[in-house]
Design an enzyme around this catalytic site. Structure first.
Site, PDB file in Angstrom:
ATOM      1  CB  CYS A 119      -1.002  -0.024   1.145  1.00  0.00           C
ATOM      2  SG  CYS A 119      -2.346   1.174   0.911  1.00  0.00           S
ATOM      3  CG  HIS A 237      -3.854  -3.264   3.146  1.00  0.00           C
ATOM      4  ND1 HIS A 237      -2.962  -2.733   4.059  1.00  0.00           N
ATOM      5  CD2 HIS A 237      -4.309  -2.223   2.405  1.00  0.00           C
ATOM      6  CE1 HIS A 237      -2.891  -1.420   3.883  1.00  0.00           C
ATOM      7  NE2 HIS A 237      -3.697  -1.089   2.877  1.00  0.00           N
ATOM      8  CD  GLU A 239      -1.719  -5.556   5.674  1.00  0.00           C
ATOM      9  OE1 GLU A 239      -2.126  -4.384   5.785  1.00  0.00           O
ATOM     10  OE2 GLU A 239      -1.294  -6.029   4.598  1.00  0.00           O
TER      11      GLU A 239
END
Length: 276
Positions: A119, A237, A239
């Site tokens: 990002c 993202h 994660e």
């Protein structure tokens, strides 16, 4: 007889400057999601890199670290760093973070140290190597609104927002085994001019670049750059959903493998690692 202890690789995780507490004291912070991915998927030891700008000792960091994760953030890269117009009033910036991440990126790429840019980190990678950014994709004609959904539910905010077309034969194609994957979307900025030396690995339906890989020497780096190591960037993202999404998990697993190979090569004399 005691077996030799396995030493885990050290993964630098970029921090942001954030204000906490009653009096808004400045802190250096990274989201817990990156720490958990480093602990549980990569199998490394997360080392938080403060957003301390020119005070950062880049050489010392790179001597000690085995890989770097550049995290997402609410703040935007300062437009003076890519000759862009001033941000709209109220746009969050973090000059302390810019001051460490951009030189760190250039030095890490030169060394061939594994780098995973996510990002804001993806945008930093492009700027550090000579590219520029759009500041608000949602204001451009024929572009989707890529910004964070204003929803109370984390599942909605972090859920899949759109598909991306994966470049055939590229790094992301080999990793995912697919020509199209679904991603979340929580950003305003996006790549405008692609930095020299970056290969496009995935594109949103509106043409926004969503994934890149460092493949050659870039602006701001000596022309005697060795073969690039593992350095990739993604606009979304992983994660948030590596527990449920195979591609997100594979991104961290592959980065972890590159980090361990880099650490081993460093002990044996140094060989750079290509993304595969």
């Amino acid at each position: 007889m005691r077996l030799p202890r396995v030493v885990k690789p050290l993964i630098g995780v970029s921090c942001c400057t954030k204000q906490f507490g009653t009096f808004g004291m400045p802190n250096h912070a990274a989201s817990d999601t990156y720490i958990r991915a480093t602990d549980e998927v990569i199998g490394g030891v997360p080392v938080l890199l403060p957003a301390n700008g020119p005070m950062a000792d880049i050489d010392t960091l790179l001597e000690r670290l085995d890989g770097i994760i550049l995290t997402g953030s609410r703040s935007n890269v300062q437009p003076t760093l890519y000759e862009g117009p001033p941000h709209a009033e109220g746009t969050p910036e973090d000059p302390g973070r810019d001051g460490i991440t951009l030189p760190l990126i250039r030095a890490a790429v030169f060394r061939g140290m594994p780098l995973l840019a996510i990002c804001r980190g993806f945008q930093e990678l492009n700027v550090a190597l000579g590219g520029s950014l759009h500041q608000r994709l949602q204001d451009l004609p024929d572009r989707m609104d890529h910004s964070t959904p204003m929803q109370g539910s984390a599942r909605v905010r972090q859920g899949k927002a759109h598909a991306i077309r994966v470049t055939p034969g590229g790094w992301l194609h080999r990793l995912s085994g697919a020509t199209e994957i679904a991603v979340n979307s929580l950003h305003n900025q996006g790549i405008d001019r692609l930095a020299p030396g970056l290969a496009v690995e995935g594109v949103a339906p509106d043409g926004t670049i969503e994934a890149v890989q460092v493949i050659t020497c870039c602006d701001g780096i000596s022309s005697d750059l060795p073969a690039p190591g593992y350095a990739v960037g993604i606009q979304w993202h992983p994660e948030y959903d590596w527990r449920s999404d195979p591609v997100s998990r594979a991104i961290f697993k592959q980065f972890g493998a590159a980090v361990r190979a880099y650490a081993e090569d460093a002990r044996l004399g140094g060989i750079s690692i290509a993304a595969d």
